[in-house]
Design an enzyme around this catalytic site. Structure first.
Site, PDB file in Angstrom:
ATOM      1  N   SER A 100      10.715   0.254  12.058  1.00 33.70           N
ATOM      2  CA  SER A 100      10.364  -1.066  12.562  1.00 33.70           C
ATOM      3  C   SER A 100      11.203  -1.393  13.796  1.00 33.70           C
ATOM      4  CB  SER A 100      10.543  -2.100  11.439  1.00 33.70           C
ATOM      5  OG  SER A 100      10.026  -3.347  11.794  1.00 33.70           O
ATOM      6  N   ASP A 158      -0.169  -0.229   6.972  1.00 30.43           N
ATOM      7  CA  ASP A 158       0.732  -1.095   7.737  1.00 30.43           C
ATOM      8  C   ASP A 158      -0.068  -1.802   8.817  1.00 30.43           C
ATOM      9  OD1 ASP A 158       2.681  -2.294   9.256  1.00 30.43           O
ATOM     10  OD2 ASP A 158       3.881  -0.486   9.568  1.00 30.43           O
ATOM     11  N   HIS A 171       3.803  -2.492   5.655  1.00 26.64           N
ATOM     12  CA  HIS A 171       4.919  -2.184   6.547  1.00 26.64           C
ATOM     13  C   HIS A 171       6.169  -1.766   5.779  1.00 26.64           C
ATOM     14  CE1 HIS A 171       7.120  -2.167  10.255  1.00 26.64           C
ATOM     15  NE2 HIS A 171       7.936  -3.125   9.872  1.00 26.64           N
TER      16      HIS A 171
END
Length: 379
Positions: free
Chosen positions: A152, A317, A350
């Site tokens: 991320s 995601d 995610h």
């Protein structure tokens, strides 16, 4: 604990050299909180930097002796015999400037005023963080990382390392990332920030002086964020439409289990995270766009990189969708870079980059085995 690095102790390093931020502001002096795991070899060639995402910290692996429940946020990834094997690598986790876990941030005392920085703390960017991390590496005597790794927002830092310090990174491991945020992602961040800044206890970011916390805003920000980290399938599997009491109560308090879960996550978050840090980190996410300086040409932005790359995405995601990772991969291939890409069919959204998906962990393990083999060949 099995395969754990064991009890760990955070360390602090102080820097007097001013950090000139991309915004034009200058942080005259600052502290960085960090942890290390494993042993740095004689050549100082086996170091791996792990960059944290939004609400994480330097505490990447192991546990604290005074509270064994405080396990590192990527403990399933890092340790003896784990995918990032601390029997082979020296791993560093660092809390970035602006953080709220020991590094200098908005809640820290500004030596010029004797009060908390609060709203006066400079807006920081991914580029600023990478510069600070490079200075930490200098102090530790590490001229070149075997790898820089993150998921991320942490993956954006791994990308920036490859651009800013190509000679100092052999491998960039970019997981669940995007080369820049979409308008939708920026919008989610703005709603979360508005939840905080409109809380009456925020006081323009200087709430420390009032001995209050904008708890309601933090709770809402976390609830909004948490929804985006999970996929619809994961939420349905975990909660469905289950009712807490087994029946509809015709009120506006908690009826559904998912509501209870979000409130619990929000309450817990508001107990330990700093509101100004949340604003800073989401803004750093918004501003990251290495291609902006190259007329939107991502390949040109990544042209300085000489590292090998491992890029991974997860099919469910929707916040950092696989097509965003494919943009990175295409730009790297346009530069004839060495790239391994994995698109993992996982239902968790995610948050999948933090979880125990055996296929994902096996791929990371295999990649690090190749990194270790390359190090062996160099010695």
């Amino acid at each position: 604990m099995s395969n754990s690095v064991g009890a760990v102790t955070p360390q602090t390093m102080h820097f007097d050299t001013p950090l000139a931020c991309r915004s034009g502001a200058v942080l005259d002096a600052y502290d960085l909180m960090y942890e290390t795991y494993g042993t740095l070899n004689a050549e100082k060639s086996n170091a791996v930097l792990v960059c944290h995402a939004l609400n994480a910290s330097h505490h990447v692996a192991g546990f604290y002796a005074e509270d064994p429940r405080k396990v590192g946020w990527w403990d399933n990834m890092i340790g003896p015999g784990k995918p990032l094997d601390t029997d082979k690598f020296f791993v560093i986790g660092v809390n970035n400037p602006g953080g709220c876990f020991g590094s200098t941030g908005p809640a820290s005392i500004n030596p010029k005023t004797g009060k908390a920085y609060g709203s006066s703390f400079p807006v920081v960017t991914v580029e600023d963080w990478v510069e600070a991390q490079a200075r930490l590496a200098d102090r530790l005597g590490i001229a070149r990382f075997a790898a820089v790794m993150g998921g991320s927002l942490g993956a954006m830092q791994a990308l920036q390392w490859a651009i800013a310090f190509p000679e100092r990174i052999a491998n960039s491991i970019v997981i669940a990332a995007a080369p820049k945020l979409s308008a939708q992602n920026i919008a989610f961040n703005e709603v979360a920030r508005q939840a905080i800044t409109t809380d009456p206890d925020f006081h323009g970011g200087d709430f420390y002086a009032y001995n209050v916390i904008p708890r309601r805003g933090l709770r809402l920000a976390r609830m909004i964020g948490h929804i985006t980290y999970l996929s619809d399938d994961a939420m349905m599997e975990k909660f469905g439409r289950s009712l807490r009491s087994g029946a509809i109560n015709f009120h506006f308090d908690v009826d559904f289990e998912v509501e209870s879960y979000l409130r619990h996550q929000g309450d817990k978050f508001s107990e330990y995270f700093d509101a100004n840090t949340y604003l800073l980190i989401t803004r750093a996410l918004d501003y990251f766009d290495p291609a902006a300086a190259c007329d939107g040409d991502l390949a040109r932005a990544l042209a300085p990189a000489t590292a090998k790359f491992f890029v991974a995405s997860f099919t469910s995601d929707w916040r950092f969708a696989p097509e965003r990772s494919r943009e990175i991969v295409k730009a790297l291939l346009d530069n004839r870079a060495s790239v391994c890409y994995a698109e993992i069919n996982a239902p968790h959204g995610h948050d999948a980059f933090l979880l125990d998906d055996e296929r994902y962990l096996a791929l990371v393990r295999a990649y690090f085995e190749n990194v270790a083999n390359d190090l062996g060949a160099q010695v």
